[in-house]
Design a protein around this motif. Structure first.
Motif, PDB file in Angstrom:
ATOM      1  N   THR A 107       0.829  -1.206   0.000  1.00  0.00           N
ATOM      2  CA  THR A 107       0.000   0.000   0.000  1.00  0.00           C
ATOM      3  C   THR A 107       0.863   1.255   0.000  1.00  0.00           C
ATOM      4  O   THR A 107       1.733   1.429   0.846  1.00  0.00           O
ATOM      5  CB  THR A 107      -0.926   0.028   1.231  1.00  0.00           C
ATOM      6  N   GLU A 108       0.610   2.135  -0.977  1.00  0.00           N
ATOM      7  CA  GLU A 108       1.272   3.440  -1.007  1.00  0.00           C
ATOM      8  C   GLU A 108       0.461   4.408  -0.146  1.00  0.00           C
ATOM      9  O   GLU A 108      -0.761   4.468  -0.269  1.00  0.00           O
ATOM     10  CB  GLU A 108       1.337   3.983  -2.437  1.00  0.00           C
ATOM     11  N   GLU A 109       1.123   5.174   0.721  1.00  0.00           N
ATOM     12  CA  GLU A 109       0.416   6.130   1.579  1.00  0.00           C
ATOM     13  C   GLU A 109       0.999   7.523   1.427  1.00  0.00           C
ATOM     14  O   GLU A 109       2.206   7.700   1.257  1.00  0.00           O
ATOM     15  CB  GLU A 109       0.481   5.699   3.045  1.00  0.00           C
ATOM     16  N   LEU A 110       0.104   8.503   1.488  1.00  0.00           N
ATOM     17  CA  LEU A 110       0.505   9.902   1.341  1.00  0.00           C
ATOM     18  C   LEU A 110      -0.372  10.743   2.261  1.00  0.00           C
ATOM     19  O   LEU A 110      -1.572  10.500   2.383  1.00  0.00           O
ATOM     20  CB  LEU A 110       0.317  10.339  -0.120  1.00  0.00           C
ATOM     21  N   HIS A 111       0.226  11.732   2.915  1.00  0.00           N
ATOM     22  CA  HIS A 111      -0.503  12.668   3.773  1.00  0.00           C
ATOM     23  C   HIS A 111      -0.397  14.053   3.143  1.00  0.00           C
ATOM     24  O   HIS A 111       0.720  14.549   2.915  1.00  0.00           O
ATOM     25  CB  HIS A 111       0.080  12.666   5.189  1.00  0.00           C
ATOM     26  N   VAL A 112      -1.552  14.669   2.853  1.00  0.00           N
ATOM     27  CA  VAL A 112      -1.552  15.948   2.139  1.00  0.00           C
ATOM     28  C   VAL A 112      -2.534  16.915   2.784  1.00  0.00           C
ATOM     29  O   VAL A 112      -3.399  16.521   3.571  1.00  0.00           O
ATOM     30  CB  VAL A 112      -1.922  15.764   0.650  1.00  0.00           C
ATOM     31  N   SER A 113      -2.406  18.187   2.415  1.00  0.00           N
ATOM     32  CA  SER A 113      -3.399  19.205   2.787  1.00  0.00           C
ATOM     33  C   SER A 113      -3.817  19.943   1.519  1.00  0.00           C
ATOM     34  O   SER A 113      -3.053  20.014   0.551  1.00  0.00           O
ATOM     35  CB  SER A 113      -2.818  20.181   3.816  1.00  0.00           C
ATOM     36  N   LEU A 114      -5.034  20.477   1.544  1.00  0.00           N
ATOM     37  CA  LEU A 114      -5.530  21.218   0.384  1.00  0.00           C
ATOM     38  C   LEU A 114      -5.059  22.666   0.396  1.00  0.00           C
ATOM     39  O   LEU A 114      -4.792  23.240  -0.653  1.00  0.00           O
ATOM     40  CB  LEU A 114      -7.063  21.175   0.356  1.00  0.00           C
ATOM     41  N   PHE A 115      -4.972  23.225   1.600  1.00  0.00           N
ATOM     42  CA  PHE A 115      -4.604  24.641   1.706  1.00  0.00           C
ATOM     43  C   PHE A 115      -3.513  24.847   2.753  1.00  0.00           C
ATOM     44  O   PHE A 115      -3.437  24.126   3.747  1.00  0.00           O
ATOM     45  CB  PHE A 115      -5.827  25.484   2.088  1.00  0.00           C
ATOM     46  N   GLU A 116      -2.675  25.847   2.489  1.00  0.00           N
ATOM     47  CA  GLU A 116      -1.720  26.318   3.472  1.00  0.00           C
ATOM     48  C   GLU A 116      -2.382  27.466   4.240  1.00  0.00           C
ATOM     49  O   GLU A 116      -3.590  27.636   4.174  1.00  0.00           O
ATOM     50  CB  GLU A 116      -0.437  26.792   2.764  1.00  0.00           C
ATOM     51  N   GLU A 117      -1.606  28.266   4.920  1.00  0.00           N
ATOM     52  CA  GLU A 117      -2.166  29.415   5.612  1.00  0.00           C
ATOM     53  C   GLU A 117      -2.730  30.419   4.612  1.00  0.00           C
ATOM     54  O   GLU A 117      -2.325  30.479   3.458  1.00  0.00           O
ATOM     55  CB  GLU A 117      -1.095  30.110   6.468  1.00  0.00           C
ATOM     56  N   HIS A 118      -3.698  31.212   5.090  1.00  0.00           N
ATOM     57  CA  HIS A 118      -4.296  32.291   4.304  1.00  0.00           C
ATOM     58  C   HIS A 118      -4.965  31.779   3.027  1.00  0.00           C
ATOM     59  O   HIS A 118      -4.952  32.447   1.984  1.00  0.00           O
ATOM     60  CB  HIS A 118      -3.250  33.351   3.948  1.00  0.00           C
ATOM     61  N   ASN A 119      -5.560  30.584   3.106  1.00  0.00           N
ATOM     62  CA  ASN A 119      -6.333  30.011   1.995  1.00  0.00           C
ATOM     63  C   ASN A 119      -5.533  29.839   0.705  1.00  0.00           C
ATOM     64  O   ASN A 119      -6.106  29.806  -0.391  1.00  0.00           O
ATOM     65  CB  ASN A 119      -7.589  30.845   1.704  1.00  0.00           C
ATOM     66  N   LYS A 120      -4.234  29.707   0.829  1.00  0.00           N
ATOM     67  CA  LYS A 120      -3.399  29.461  -0.349  1.00  0.00           C
ATOM     68  C   LYS A 120      -3.386  27.958  -0.638  1.00  0.00           C
ATOM     69  O   LYS A 120      -3.127  27.152   0.243  1.00  0.00           O
ATOM     70  CB  LYS A 120      -1.980  29.952  -0.086  1.00  0.00           C
ATOM     71  N   LYS A 121      -3.687  27.590  -1.889  1.00  0.00           N
ATOM     72  CA  LYS A 121      -3.701  26.173  -2.263  1.00  0.00           C
ATOM     73  C   LYS A 121      -2.320  25.551  -2.064  1.00  0.00           C
ATOM     74  O   LYS A 121      -1.301  26.167  -2.393  1.00  0.00           O
ATOM     75  CB  LYS A 121      -4.114  25.996  -3.729  1.00  0.00           C
ATOM     76  N   SER A 122      -2.308  24.334  -1.553  1.00  0.00           N
ATOM     77  CA  SER A 122      -1.042  23.616  -1.430  1.00  0.00           C
ATOM     78  C   SER A 122      -0.535  23.239  -2.828  1.00  0.00           C
ATOM     79  O   SER A 122      -1.311  23.184  -3.793  1.00  0.00           O
ATOM     80  CB  SER A 122      -1.228  22.351  -0.605  1.00  0.00           C
ATOM     81  N   GLU A 123       0.751  22.982  -2.935  1.00  0.00           N
ATOM     82  CA  GLU A 123       1.314  22.589  -4.225  1.00  0.00           C
ATOM     83  C   GLU A 123       0.696  21.290  -4.726  1.00  0.00           C
ATOM     84  O   GLU A 123       0.462  21.112  -5.920  1.00  0.00           O
ATOM     85  CB  GLU A 123       2.838  22.449  -4.119  1.00  0.00           C
ATOM     86  N   TRP A 124       0.420  20.352  -3.805  1.00  0.00           N
ATOM     87  CA  TRP A 124      -0.198  19.073  -4.190  1.00  0.00           C
ATOM     88  C   TRP A 124      -1.579  19.294  -4.795  1.00  0.00           C
ATOM     89  O   TRP A 124      -1.895  18.766  -5.870  1.00  0.00           O
ATOM     90  CB  TRP A 124      -0.311  18.162  -2.966  1.00  0.00           C
ATOM     91  N   TYR A 125      -2.397  20.098  -4.130  1.00  0.00           N
ATOM     92  CA  TYR A 125      -3.769  20.359  -4.585  1.00  0.00           C
ATOM     93  C   TYR A 125      -3.762  21.151  -5.890  1.00  0.00           C
ATOM     94  O   TYR A 125      -4.526  20.875  -6.815  1.00  0.00           O
ATOM     95  CB  TYR A 125      -4.507  21.116  -3.489  1.00  0.00           C
ATOM     96  N   LYS A 126      -2.876  22.122  -5.984  1.00  0.00           N
ATOM     97  CA  LYS A 126      -2.783  22.945  -7.189  1.00  0.00           C
ATOM     98  C   LYS A 126      -2.397  22.092  -8.394  1.00  0.00           C
ATOM     99  O   LYS A 126      -3.007  22.195  -9.466  1.00  0.00           O
ATOM    100  CB  LYS A 126      -1.742  24.057  -6.972  1.00  0.00           C
ATOM    101  N   LYS A 127      -1.396  21.250  -8.206  1.00  0.00           N
ATOM    102  CA  LYS A 127      -0.932  20.393  -9.307  1.00  0.00           C
ATOM    103  C   LYS A 127      -2.008  19.384  -9.710  1.00  0.00           C
ATOM    104  O   LYS A 127      -2.223  19.131 -10.899  1.00  0.00           O
ATOM    105  CB  LYS A 127       0.340  19.660  -8.894  1.00  0.00           C
ATOM    106  N   LEU A 128      -2.692  18.825  -8.707  1.00  0.00           N
ATOM    107  CA  LEU A 128      -3.720  17.815  -8.979  1.00  0.00           C
ATOM    108  C   LEU A 128      -4.874  18.379  -9.788  1.00  0.00           C
ATOM    109  O   LEU A 128      -5.396  17.726 -10.696  1.00  0.00           O
ATOM    110  CB  LEU A 128      -4.241  17.246  -7.656  1.00  0.00           C
TER     111      LEU A 128
END
Length: 230
Positions: free
Chosen positions: A203-224
Motif C-alpha cells: 500500500t502506497e500512503e501519502l498525507h496531504v493538505s488542500l490549503f496552506e495558511e491564508h487560503n493558499k492552495k497547497s502545491e499538491w492540490y494545485k498540481k492535482l
C-alpha cells in the motif's frame, strides 16, 4: 449554491441534482486511476465521469445513477462537453447494472452516512445515505465488474475507514493507495482517497493538505486540479 459550475473544458449544470459539485468529487476525478473502460457509480451531475473522460482521451466512460433527475442532468452535461461521444449514462442501480465487458477502472464517491438521521429532501437523502448502496454492495458488485488488473477508487470520510476496509477484504480487494487529506495543514485529516485492487500489493500512503495558511492552495492540490479549475 449556484446552479452552474464552470471548469476549463466543460460546464456542470446542477439545478436538478441533490448533490452539487464538491471538493470530494473533484479530488476523486482528478486522482483516480483510469483506463480504456471506466465506470462511475452514482454519477450525479456527471462531474467525475467528465473529469475521467478529460484525463483519459481514449477512454469510454459509463455513468450510472438510481435517481432519474440525476441521469437527466448528467446526460445534459455529457452532451454539452467535448467528450460527449465517449460518455454514456444509465438509469439503474449498481445491483442491477450489467455489462458484457469488465472495466479497467471504477470510481465512486459513495453515500457515506450510515444509520444516521435522514435529510427530509428524499433525493439528497438517497445521494448521501448507504441504504441504497451499502459498502458491501459496492465492493461485491465492483468485484464482478472490474477486470483482474483493474482498480476501484473511492473517497470517504475518515470515520468510515474501518468498515470500508472490512468490506473490501471480504470481497477480495486489497488496498493499493491511501491519501490522507487535511483541508488545512494544521487541522485534523478528514477524508481519504482510497484505491483497491484484486491483487495483493504494498500500500502506497501519502498525507496531504488542500490549503496552506491564508487560503493558499497547497502545491499538491494545485498540481492535482490545475487541468480543471479556472
Amino acid at each position: 449554491m449556484k446552479d452552474e459550475f464552470t471548469f476549463k473544458q466543460f460546464t456542470i449544470k446542477q439545478n436538478l441534482c441533490a448533490m452539487k459539485v464538491g471538493t470530494d468529487g473533484v479530488l476523486l476525478g482528478a486522482w483516480a486511476k483510469g483506463g480504456k473502460r471506466i465506470l462511475d457509480i452514482g454519477t450525479g451531475t456527471g462531474l467525475i465521469a467528465l473529469m475521467m473522460a478529460q484525463r483519459f482521451p481514449e477512454a469510454i466512460v459509463e455513468g450510472i445513477d438510481i435517481e432519474e433527475n440525476a441521469c437527466e442532468q448528467a446526460k445534459e452535461n455529457f452532451l454539452s462537453s467535448p467528450f460527449f461521444n465517449r460518455l454514456q449514462i444509465f438509469h439503474t442501480s449498481l445491483q442491477k447494472f450489467q455489462s458484457k465487458l469488465q472495466f479497467d477502472a471504477i470510481v465512486c464517491n459513495p453515500p457515506y452516512f450510515v444509520n444516521s438521521l435522514k435529510n427530509p429532501d428524499i433525493k439528497r437523502a438517497i445521494a448521501r445515505h448507504t441504504d441504497t448502496l451499502s459498502f458491501n454492495n459496492l465492493f461485491h458488485h465492483s468485484e464482478r465488474l472490474l477486470k483482474p488488473k483493474g482498480e476501484l477508487s473511492i473517497v470517504i470520510p475518515i470515520e468510515n475507514l474501518e468498515e470500508i476496509l472490512t468490506e473490501s477484504y471480504f470481497s477480495g480487494f486489497f488496498t493499493t493507495k491511501k491519501v490522507w487529506v487535511k483541508t488545512i495543514r494544521n487541522k485534523q485529516e478528514k477524508r481519504l482517497l482510497l484505491a483497491f485492487s484484486k491483487r495483493n500489493t504494498e500500500t502506497e500512503e501519502l498525507h496531504v493538505s488542500l490549503f496552506e495558511e491564508h487560503n493558499k492552495k497547497s502545491e499538491w492540490y494545485k498540481k492535482l486540479t490545475d487541468s480543471f479549475y479556472l
